[in-house]
Design an enzyme around this catalytic site. Structure first.
Site, short mmCIF file in Angstrom:
data_model
loop_
_atom_site.label_atom_id
_atom_site.label_comp_id
_atom_site.label_asym_id
_atom_site.label_seq_id
_atom_site.Cartn_x
_atom_site.Cartn_y
_atom_site.Cartn_z
N THR A 103 0.85 -1.19 0.00
CA THR A 103 0.00 0.00 0.00
C THR A 103 0.88 1.23 0.00
O THR A 103 1.94 1.23 0.62
CB THR A 103 -0.89 0.01 1.26
OG1 THR A 103 -1.77 -1.10 1.22
CG2 THR A 103 -1.71 1.29 1.36
N VAL A 113 -13.29 -5.52 -0.18
CA VAL A 113 -13.01 -4.09 -0.12
C VAL A 113 -12.29 -3.84 1.20
O VAL A 113 -12.81 -4.14 2.27
CB VAL A 113 -14.31 -3.26 -0.18
CG1 VAL A 113 -14.01 -1.77 -0.05
CG2 VAL A 113 -15.05 -3.53 -1.49
N GLY A 114 -11.08 -3.35 1.11
CA GLY A 114 -10.30 -3.08 2.32
C GLY A 114 -10.59 -1.69 2.86
O GLY A 114 -11.57 -1.04 2.48
N THR A 157 -2.24 2.07 6.88
CA THR A 157 -1.90 0.84 6.18
C THR A 157 -1.96 -0.30 7.18
O THR A 157 -1.90 -0.09 8.38
CB THR A 157 -0.50 0.94 5.52
OG1 THR A 157 -0.26 -0.27 4.78
CG2 THR A 157 0.60 1.11 6.55
N GLY A 158 -2.09 -1.52 6.66
CA GLY A 158 -2.13 -2.68 7.55
C GLY A 158 -3.38 -3.50 7.32
O GLY A 158 -3.99 -3.43 6.26
N1 ASP Z 1 -4.80 -1.79 4.23
C1 ASP Z 1 -4.67 -2.57 3.01
C2 ASP Z 1 -5.86 -3.46 2.87
O1 ASP Z 1 -6.31 -4.04 3.85
C3 ASP Z 1 -3.44 -3.40 2.97
C4 ASP Z 1 -2.15 -2.71 3.40
O2 ASP Z 1 -2.18 -1.56 3.79
O3 ASP Z 1 -1.09 -3.35 3.32
O4 ASP Z 1 -6.33 -3.65 1.76
#
Ligand code: ASP
Length: 176
Positions: free
Chosen positions: A59, A88-89, A109-110
């Protein structure tokens, strides 16, 4: 002023490499906690077979303050792995993966499911609105999340900018 990035970060590639290796050696027991108990092979809904989609994803987020004093935030993600088509994140959800207003801008992020549950970007923004420095707000936001959750955040306000993360997944750097 930042260099262009078109690739997955070395840290994400390494996390992914370790997971794929563990999956090959230990099978489903190596899946992240949120997938335990799920039959990934049965529910897999991409056209491409599961084995061929063992790809890392990442991300990128950006927060900005322009010369006229306006805040902005942007985010883009490859999602999380494993995931099913249609997921959907948090990244496209205002208040979860991103938020901006008159007091600042925040990008997260995460683990998206956990970030959405907590509307993390909005929580951190609220701290900025109450006068917290972005560094303190990001740290407090990350600390709100369950201990085993991968999470990171970047934020900017008129007081400066900051970043915090459980894993090496969010940095704070300034471009003029
Ligand atoms: N937050 C993003 C998601 O869950 C993934 C990420 O940030 O690495 O789609």
């Amino acid at each position: 002023g930042f260099p262009e990035h078109h690739a997955v970060s070395p840290a994400a590639l390494e996390r992914h490499r370790r997971l794929v290796q563990a999956l090959k050696q230990q099978g489903k027991g190596a899946l992240p906690a949120r997938w335990r108990g799920a039959d990934l092979e049965r529910v897999w809904n991409f056209d491409t077979p599961l084995d061929e989609v063992l790809r890392a994803c990442d991300t990128v987020g950006a927060v900005a303050l322009d010369a006229a004093g306006r805040f902005a935030v942007a985010g883009s993600t490859g999602g999380s792995w494993p995931m099913l088509r249609g997921r959907v994140g948090d990244t496209p959800i205002a208040g979860a993966g991103f938020f901006a207003g008159e007091h600042g801008a925040v990008a997260c992020t995460g683990a998206g499911e956990e970030i959405m549950r907590r509307t993390l970007a909005r929580e951190i923004y609220q701290m900025l609105a109450l006068g917290a420095h972005p560094q303190a707000a990001c740290e407090a936001g990350v600390a709100l999340m369950p201990k085993d959750v991968e999470v990171g955040a970047i934020a900017i306000s008129r007081a400066g900018h900051g970043a915090a993360a459980r894993q090496p997944m969010a940095w704070s750097a300034m471009a003029e």
